[in-house]
Design a protein around this motif. Sequence first.
Motif, PDB file in Angstrom:
ATOM      1  N   SER A   1      -3.746  32.556  37.054  1.00 46.74           N
ATOM      2  CA  SER A   1      -2.478  33.255  37.255  1.00 46.74           C
ATOM      3  C   SER A   1      -2.727  34.736  37.511  1.00 46.74           C
ATOM      4  CB  SER A   1      -1.584  33.082  36.036  1.00 46.74           C
ATOM      5  OG  SER A   1      -2.084  33.848  34.972  1.00 46.74           O
ATOM      6  N   GLY A   2      -1.878  35.316  38.330  1.00 41.42           N
ATOM      7  CA  GLY A   2      -1.984  36.748  38.606  1.00 41.42           C
ATOM      8  C   GLY A   2      -0.678  37.412  38.230  1.00 41.42           C
TER       9      GLY A   2
ATOM     10  N   GLU B   1       1.730  38.116  40.084  1.00 39.06           N
ATOM     11  CA  GLU B   1       2.863  37.499  40.778  1.00 39.06           C
ATOM     12  C   GLU B   1       3.207  36.149  40.151  1.00 39.06           C
ATOM     13  OE1 GLU B   1      -0.265  37.107  42.824  1.00 39.06           O
ATOM     14  OE2 GLU B   1      -0.356  39.255  42.412  1.00 39.06           O
ATOM     15  N   THR B   2       2.247  35.567  39.458  1.00 34.41           N
ATOM     16  CA  THR B   2       2.497  34.245  38.879  1.00 34.41           C
ATOM     17  C   THR B   2       2.349  34.322  37.368  1.00 34.41           C
ATOM     18  OG1 THR B   2       0.200  33.713  39.256  1.00 34.41           O
ATOM     19  CG2 THR B   2       1.773  32.902  40.879  1.00 34.41           C
TER      20      THR B   2
ATOM     21  N   GLY C   1      -2.926  34.016  43.179  1.00 36.30           N
ATOM     22  CA  GLY C   1      -1.546  34.453  43.026  1.00 36.30           C
ATOM     23  C   GLY C   1      -0.538  33.455  43.555  1.00 36.30           C
ATOM     24  N   ASN C   2      -0.986  32.258  43.882  1.00 36.92           N
ATOM     25  CA  ASN C   2      -0.092  31.231  44.393  1.00 36.92           C
ATOM     26  C   ASN C   2       0.299  30.301  43.241  1.00 36.92           C
ATOM     27  OD1 ASN C   2       0.987  28.967  45.641  1.00 36.92           O
ATOM     28  ND2 ASN C   2      -0.284  29.266  47.471  1.00 36.92           N
TER      29      ASN C   2
END
Lengths: 397, 274, 296
Positions: free
Chosen positions: B216-217, B219-220, B135-136
């Motif tokens: 990617s999650g 949040e991203t 998620g970064n």
Amino acid sequence: MAESLSSRRSTEKLSLGRFPQTNNRSATKPEVSAVHRVGASIALSNVVKRYGTFTAVSRLSLAIEAGEFVSFLGPSGSGKTTSLLMVAGFIIPTEGAILLGNQDITRLPPHRRNIGMVYQNYALFPHMTVFKNVAFPLRMRRLGKEAIRARVRQALELVQLQDMADRYPLQLSGGQQQRVALARALVFEPPLLLMDEPLGALDKKLREELQGEIKRIQRKIRSTVIYVTHDQDEALSMSDRVVVMKDGQIEQVGSPKELYETPRTRFVAGFLGSANFLDATLVSTGDISVARTEHGTVVKTSGRTQACVGSRVTLAVRPERVAVTLTQVPDNTGYQGRVVDANYFGTTQRYEIRLDNGEILLANRTNIGDPLIEPSSTVFASWRPEDVWIIPAAGNG
Amino acid sequence: MKWSRDIFTLLRWGTWFYVACVLLFLITPLLVVIPAAFSDSTLLQFPPEHWSTRWFEKYLSSPDWMVATWNSFKVAVAVSILATSLGLTSAIVLVRFRFIGRNALRAVILAPLIVPVIVTAVAIYYFILQIGWAGNLWALILSHTVVTYPYATVVISSALAEFDQRLEDAAVGLGASRVRAFFEVSLPIIRPAVIVSFLFAFLLSLDEVVITIFVSGPETMTLSRRLWDGVRFELEPTIAAVSTCLIVTSSVIVLAAELLRHFLMGRVKVSARR
Amino acid sequence: MHAQAENSYSLRQSSGLTDFLLARLGFVTLITPGAVFLIICFIIPVALLLQQSFFDPDFTFDFYRKAFSSPVYLSVFKVSFEIALVSTALSLLASYPLAFALIIAPTRLRALMLGLILLPFWTNILIRCYAWMLVLQTKGMVNSVLTSSGILSAPAELVFNTTGVLIGMTHYLIPINTLMLYSSMKGIDLQLLNAAKGLGADPLRAFVNVFFPLSLPALKASAVLVFVIALGFFVTPALLGGRGDITVAMLISSYFSELLNWGFGSALATLLLIFTAALLILYYSFQRDAQDRRAK
């Protein structure tokens, strides 16, 4: 020798100062002129460059006077460019030392040597205008803006390109590009200027024009020049001294006249123009020596030799010194023979002549309007004893 | 004689017709997506009955599409900078230095081009989970750089290899240090390649799918990730509108890169040949 | 005064040692960022993946044994190979004439053609799959043309099955394949074709006997490379395929993202990597052939 030492010492001072004293009145605005300068002497001593087992340059020793124009002449692979690049600093010698003035520059990186160089492909920066190209070495030397502008203008005037300052190199002709390269190499007043076949890419006419120009500029700025070329005419017409190289070694060093008229080896004689080589045995020695060729031609020569009577030598005579006449010369010294081949070369007529004893000779005759002698005509070939020189057996390599 | 000439004429035209069909096949997706984006209907009809720009409006007013677009842009810019800088340094190493292991280094740099992307993707995914970077946005940037860095290296090395080294030598002979000569002479001359590498890295990152869907999650969220979900579950014409925008972006960038390559590099090549 | 002027004009002096260090440090400075990046972001993850496939939690070959013993997994490998093989063949059939046409086309036409090839090449793969869904679905463009013109009575199933995967894959591979072929075909001297015609060969024979043999090494090399790409492909089969079209890549993906059996997923990934490596060795041998031929 004493003379050369003293002159070298006098240039040391100048080359250390790099600015001629007269121009140092003001530090902020140096009135630099491209005229009153003298180059530095350069000495190579026992310089060797090996690549693995291959020796590109072996034991090269040479002293060049300040202000001298010296050409390195030789076929490709003779080590002339390697030698030049060692002086420039792009190649580090395996052994030996290089001195510029009194400074040992053998291991100094190229950008600290302060030597100007002109390359065969000009190496102009395509993304910079002519002005910026010429200003480049001055910027590297942290000169002020005004000083740079003044010096670049001067340098461009020297090569007669003052109107081209804003052009890009690709917008210039080959000859113009070469002038820019020259201006760029000279603008920082290097004590030594290296030129690596600078005219190699130009056609003959332009080459001759630029040869004259380079000589004119060199005389004006009195910089020391090392000029690499494989063109013998260029070397002969421009140089104070010519260094003939072969297989990484110096074959002979001398003034153009010395090299052309008394080459010490068959290679030098053959490389600088052409020559008739006659293998012969010495019959008598003295002011005028006499030798007998394998075909039995008896030749008189005023050439000096240490060889004793009976030893084998090579005689050499330039084709243009061989006179060709249809009748016997007055003192009856002409050799009778027949024309085998006759060619017309504009300024000269070239003949191949077979003497009655079988000797083959080449002869050039200046075209002063005489009709070409037809092949198979009987002719007489003659020369003066001073036109023949003797190459010792050791020089036959 | 006459007969055989006819056969060859037929053959020639047949070949060109075939080639034209292949080209048509190649651009069919674009010919379908762009009109679909301008359709008025929710159903995917072709050709659309009524024209409208409502799907573009929907795209531009949707916060989650906008966040995804912004994320994609941020990632792509960071990847271009990173990949091009790394590509430049590696290209210099590969072209200018001779050292033991040079070929091995080249092979390792190019490996991500050859290793199946799915393998790279799961490897990086697993690694990211191990170090807790899920998620970064940086995880996404670094993983995209893995697959764009080889392209950047190739583009810049080939320009550097074609660049006439003697120009840099000349600069050194005129008093510039090696480093200075590189920045004053070599870099300006290979600049088109650096820009092209930057543009390509941007596009590659924008279009990257396989690694993106693993790394990617929520949040991203990026465009590729959002499209992946959209194509699988929604199939509504907003996707066509987004696609059209992406196609236009790619076309503009590719055109710019090609023009740069054609004109600027051509100029330098001419000078290098002299 | 004098010294100042001298400084402004002469080069800054410093020892040769500085230059030596600069050269060495330059190399280290340049090689470090790329090396560190690759090690952390690529080599370590891939190494961890390989390691993972052998530990559960102790050293074991169980994952590999499982992969080779179950007919389910073997059939997945078989399907992957089949899809890769057919799509490679189809893309070659399309790409070879296209690449040849690029070579002989006049400059402007060539630029246009290259544009039409590059446009899909640079289009996001998801967009392409989405577009194929629109074209091929039951109510899609192709079916509506075929049914309304009466060729088909009922719409054909063209997508979410193997047909869909093959169309999508072939479409993906053609630009890559064409660009590779084109770049190596550019090296073939077209004068040879004229020479052959001048010696009495008709155009077809000139092509078959002169151009084709010369382009064969490039053809082989690009076929292998395209096959490698097709073998590891994930997005197109996942989006355009049906239940039967599970490829290795999809299987790997599901073990990582859904089933969370990382050990087995890693083993499958390692196997895919090994196949790829083997094919690449083949590719390099073809490449060497091509180079040898050019050298002659």
